[in-house]
Write a protein that holds these residues in place. Structure first.
Motif, mmCIF file in Angstrom:
data_model
loop_
_atom_site.group_PDB
_atom_site.id
_atom_site.type_symbol
_atom_site.label_atom_id
_atom_site.label_comp_id
_atom_site.label_asym_id
_atom_site.label_seq_id
_atom_site.Cartn_x
_atom_site.Cartn_y
_atom_site.Cartn_z
ATOM 1 N N VAL A 128 -2.121 -0.772 -3.706
ATOM 2 C CA VAL A 128 -2.180 -0.502 -4.955
ATOM 3 C C VAL A 128 -2.497 -1.974 -5.539
ATOM 4 O O VAL A 128 -2.593 -1.808 -6.900
ATOM 5 C CB VAL A 128 -0.455 -0.444 -5.287
ATOM 6 C CG1 VAL A 128 0.049 0.657 -4.422
ATOM 7 C CG2 VAL A 128 0.347 -1.859 -5.006
ATOM 8 N N ALA A 180 4.208 0.832 -9.755
ATOM 9 C CA ALA A 180 4.482 0.469 -8.280
ATOM 10 C C ALA A 180 6.020 0.335 -8.107
ATOM 11 O O ALA A 180 6.286 0.809 -7.058
ATOM 12 C CB ALA A 180 3.645 -0.932 -8.026
ATOM 13 N N GLU A 225 7.662 5.273 -1.411
ATOM 14 C CA GLU A 225 6.324 5.522 -1.256
ATOM 15 C C GLU A 225 5.282 4.341 -0.745
ATOM 16 O O GLU A 225 4.447 4.713 -0.383
ATOM 17 C CB GLU A 225 6.050 6.156 -2.342
ATOM 18 C CG GLU A 225 6.473 7.470 -2.827
ATOM 19 C CD GLU A 225 5.983 8.092 -4.233
ATOM 20 O OE1 GLU A 225 4.628 8.117 -4.519
ATOM 21 O OE2 GLU A 225 6.652 8.447 -5.017
ATOM 22 N N LEU A 226 5.950 3.157 -0.873
ATOM 23 C CA LEU A 226 5.137 2.073 -0.917
ATOM 24 C C LEU A 226 5.742 1.479 0.350
ATOM 25 O O LEU A 226 6.827 1.198 0.847
ATOM 26 C CB LEU A 226 4.807 1.062 -2.170
ATOM 27 C CG LEU A 226 4.500 1.733 -3.286
ATOM 28 C CD1 LEU A 226 4.630 0.576 -4.130
ATOM 29 C CD2 LEU A 226 3.054 2.423 -3.108
ATOM 30 N N TRP A 279 0.837 -1.032 0.072
ATOM 31 C CA TRP A 279 0.071 0.022 0.103
ATOM 32 C C TRP A 279 0.798 1.359 -0.031
ATOM 33 O O TRP A 279 2.059 1.275 0.337
ATOM 34 C CB TRP A 279 -1.014 0.072 1.073
ATOM 35 C CG TRP A 279 -0.298 0.194 2.519
ATOM 36 C CD1 TRP A 279 -0.128 1.561 3.246
ATOM 37 C CD2 TRP A 279 -0.015 -0.943 3.422
ATOM 38 N NE1 TRP A 279 0.368 1.048 4.765
ATOM 39 C CE2 TRP A 279 0.645 -0.328 4.666
ATOM 40 C CE3 TRP A 279 0.126 -2.290 3.204
ATOM 41 C CZ2 TRP A 279 1.344 -0.964 5.509
ATOM 42 C CZ3 TRP A 279 0.816 -2.912 4.263
ATOM 43 C CH2 TRP A 279 1.157 -2.474 5.316
ATOM 44 N N ASN A 280 0.343 2.414 -0.457
ATOM 45 C CA ASN A 280 0.730 3.653 -0.493
ATOM 46 C C ASN A 280 0.960 4.336 1.019
ATOM 47 O O ASN A 280 -0.164 4.198 1.679
ATOM 48 C CB ASN A 280 -0.004 4.588 -1.204
ATOM 49 C CG ASN A 280 0.710 5.868 -1.439
ATOM 50 O OD1 ASN A 280 1.129 6.589 -0.548
ATOM 51 N ND2 ASN A 280 1.043 6.266 -2.781
ATOM 52 N N LYS A 281 2.020 4.715 1.728
ATOM 53 C CA LYS A 281 2.283 4.916 2.998
ATOM 54 C C LYS A 281 1.663 6.278 3.326
ATOM 55 O O LYS A 281 1.156 6.788 4.203
ATOM 56 C CB LYS A 281 3.570 4.827 3.378
ATOM 57 C CG LYS A 281 4.480 5.872 2.910
ATOM 58 C CD LYS A 281 6.031 5.838 3.504
ATOM 59 C CE LYS A 281 6.574 7.154 3.149
ATOM 60 N NZ LYS A 281 8.159 6.990 3.787
ATOM 61 N N ASN A 282 1.472 7.200 2.185
ATOM 62 C CA ASN A 282 0.907 8.214 2.171
ATOM 63 C C ASN A 282 -0.660 8.480 2.336
ATOM 64 O O ASN A 282 -1.364 9.279 2.873
ATOM 65 C CB ASN A 282 1.430 9.403 1.238
ATOM 66 C CG ASN A 282 2.711 9.332 1.136
ATOM 67 O OD1 ASN A 282 3.511 9.741 2.231
ATOM 68 N ND2 ASN A 282 3.587 9.393 0.037
ATOM 69 N N THR A 283 -1.149 7.620 1.584
ATOM 70 C CA THR A 283 -2.635 7.580 1.255
ATOM 71 C C THR A 283 -3.336 6.181 2.295
ATOM 72 O O THR A 283 -4.573 6.250 2.432
ATOM 73 C CB THR A 283 -3.021 7.562 -0.303
ATOM 74 O OG1 THR A 283 -2.698 6.343 -0.746
ATOM 75 C CG2 THR A 283 -2.508 8.734 -0.825
ATOM 76 N N GLN A 294 -3.691 3.644 0.720
ATOM 77 C CA GLN A 294 -4.477 2.716 -0.374
ATOM 78 C C GLN A 294 -3.589 1.879 -0.951
ATOM 79 O O GLN A 294 -2.419 1.769 -1.368
ATOM 80 C CB GLN A 294 -4.769 3.889 -1.381
ATOM 81 C CG GLN A 294 -5.677 3.101 -2.662
ATOM 82 C CD GLN A 294 -6.194 4.269 -3.627
ATOM 83 O OE1 GLN A 294 -6.104 5.424 -3.473
ATOM 84 N NE2 GLN A 294 -6.791 3.811 -4.639
ATOM 85 N N LYS A 351 7.455 3.962 -7.650
ATOM 86 C CA LYS A 351 6.910 4.321 -6.258
ATOM 87 C C LYS A 351 7.580 3.554 -5.050
ATOM 88 O O LYS A 351 8.259 4.210 -3.992
ATOM 89 C CB LYS A 351 5.538 4.167 -5.957
ATOM 90 C CG LYS A 351 4.442 5.063 -7.104
ATOM 91 C CD LYS A 351 3.147 4.751 -6.677
ATOM 92 C CE LYS A 351 2.458 5.974 -7.619
ATOM 93 N NZ LYS A 351 0.965 5.611 -7.572
#
Length: 497
Positions: free
Chosen positions: A96, A150, A158-159, A88-92, A94, A153
């Motif tokens: 992937v 992916a 970011e992930l 998942w995206n650590k900022n959102t 969400q 990122k």
């Protein structure tokens, strides 16, 4: 006084919350299934959002059933389907891609290529595991290789990745805590179980940036606190272990040589081997049993891919039964299987065979084989597969196993328990509380916050239900085991067709 420990049991087909009291007794239970996603043959996925939302729902429901508030909960312990992987995206926060489930075989070809390149022995020496799609490493790599953007990122930091307990803890803490425990780390095929750290050589092999990985913690310590929005107040999250290690702990297999068998979606047998790992020469894996106060307990494990799932298959695909409880009644109506054998290699064969390409076979069918025989053959397949692992454990450890402690949903089936005793020629013990996976997580979380003072305090809760002793004649046992081996060879033969 805090009254309960909350155990969150994130299974393969459902999530469950159980509230335990100090005697280790169940005070409230809530359970709900979630969707199984099969994009292609041999592929299995879950929706990470659904997993979390279902878990949050059953936790709130279990509390509501007995009027428990956050002040009544001493801490939360989490146990989970292992190897299943989320990125998942650590900022959102969400994901992937969907979670890729431990049963998924999509990376079989890649594992075969790595085996040809000679990586099997290296991986086993570092991780204690077989090179197999079962474990997390190739799942993460697949996501990075196949989801657009992916890998870029991930390399930019970011992930994040994690197994299911990591994902649930991340969500419960509002994205503040990114951790895993030693048991789940040891199932990723990325963690060196001897050096007790993420292995840089394996990260390079699978092209997984180290920034994606969670911090590794013990199984019994406070990791963080839930976001107040979920339960009204913060609750400590203080225990985590993969489901099978949690069951080993919940079954109180605290001494080397003690063995438990969990009949879940798969079948999982673990033997406590103490402070020193035993390398397997018979198709088992070496893994971490648990870590408490900086001390590591190791285990030998054999994983059977399809156990309780064969009962779901009888119900959902063949419509031979209406519920799992029907199996004992129908199978008891016949004295044997009339020569029929089922090898449920629906997603390949696990320990001790490790053939991801094998497929299920139903052999020995004659005109006289009816529904009852087929149901009995399905139950027998669970006991036969477990016995294959038990024999491998004895050979690896040099320990004669005198007792098997069973748990999981199918352990309530008396006929299955007797089959296990008969085929293995070993006494089978079923505890009064068969929810030992959740109970183990509760014990780990409770020890961390003083709800239980010590392992000796936990042992005071021991309650056995039934002991099943072997009744089968030696010659009959050997004949059936020989025929079972022939059936397995047919399942393996399908890989050449």
């Amino acid at each position: 006084m805090k009254k309960y420990i909350m155990a969150l049991d994130a299974g393969t087909t459902s999530n469950r919350c159980i509230l335990f009291d100090k005697k280790g007794q169940i005070c409230s239970v809530s359970q709900r299934e979630f969707a199984q996603i099969y994009p292609h043959s041999g592929w299995v996925e879950h929706d990470p959002y659904e997993i979390f939302n279902v878990m949050l729902g059953v936790a709130r429901d279990a509390m509501q059933k007995i009027g428990a508030g956050p002040d009544d909960i001493a801490s939360i312990g989490i146990t989970n389907q292992r190897e299943t992987t989320v990125v998942w995206n650590k900022n959102t926060s969400q994901p992937v891609y969907n979670a890729i489930v431990w049963q998924c075989r999509r990376t079989s070809q890649e594992c075969s290529e790595l085996e040809k390149q000679g990586w099997s022995e290296v991986i086993q020496q570092k991780t204690g595991l077989k090179l197999d799609p079962y474990f997390s490493a190739t799942k993460v790599k697949w996501i990075l290789d196949h989801v657009e953007g992916a890998r870029e990122k991930a390399e930019n930091g970011e992930l994040l990745m994690g197994t299911i307990e990591t994902w649930i803890i991340w969500k419960l803490t509002g994205g503040k805590v990114h951790i895993t425990d030693y048991t789940n780390a040891s199932r990723t095929m990325l963690f060196n179980i001897y050096d007790l750290k993420w292995d840089k050589d394996l990260l390079d092999l699978f092209k997984i940036p180290e920034t994606m990985l969670p911090q590794v913690k013990g199984c019994s310590e406070v990791y963080g606190y839930t976001n107040p929005e979920f339960f009204g107040k913060e609750i400590a999250i203080a225990g985590a272990a993969g489901d099978q290690q949690s069951a080993l702990f919940g079954q109180q297999c605290f001494k080397p040589g003690m063995v438990k068998n969990t009949y879940g979606t798969g079948g999982f047998l673990l033997m406590n081997t103490g402070s020193k790992p035993i390398s397997s020469a018979n198709g088992l894996v070496t893994t971490i049993g648990w870590s408490i106060n900086g001390e590591i307990t190791y285990a030998l494990e054999g994983s059977v891919m399809i156990a309780g799932a064969v009962i779901q298959w009888l119900r959902d695909e063949l419509h031979l039964i209406d519920s799992a409880a029907d199996t004992e009644y129908l199978a008891s109506k016949v004295p044997d299987t009339n020569g029929a054998y089922l090898v449920p290699a629906f997603t390949g064969l696990g320990a001790p065979y490790w053939n991801p390409y094998a497929r299920g076979v139903f052999i020995g069918l004659s005109r006289g084989v009816n529904k009852n025989h087929m149901v009995r053959a399905a139950l027998e397949s669970m006991a036969f597969q477990a016995n294959d692992v038990i024999r491998a454990m004895c050979a690896d450890s040099g320990i004669e196993i005198n007792t098997i402690r069973i748990d999981g949903g199918a352990s309530a089936n008396n006929l299955l328990a007797q089959m296990q005793a008969d085929f293995s020629n070993i006494s089978v013990v079923r505890p009064a509380c068969v929810e030992t996976t959740a109970l183990g997580a509760a014990y780990l979380a409770g020890l961390a916050v003083g709800f239980w003072d010590s392992i000796e305090n936990i042992c005071e809760n021991t309650q056995e239900d039934v002991i099943f002793t072997p009744l089968m004649d030696h010659d009959e046992r050997e004949r059936k085991l020989t025929e079972w081996k022939k059936a397995v060879s047919c399942a393996n033969y399908l890989t050449t067709l």
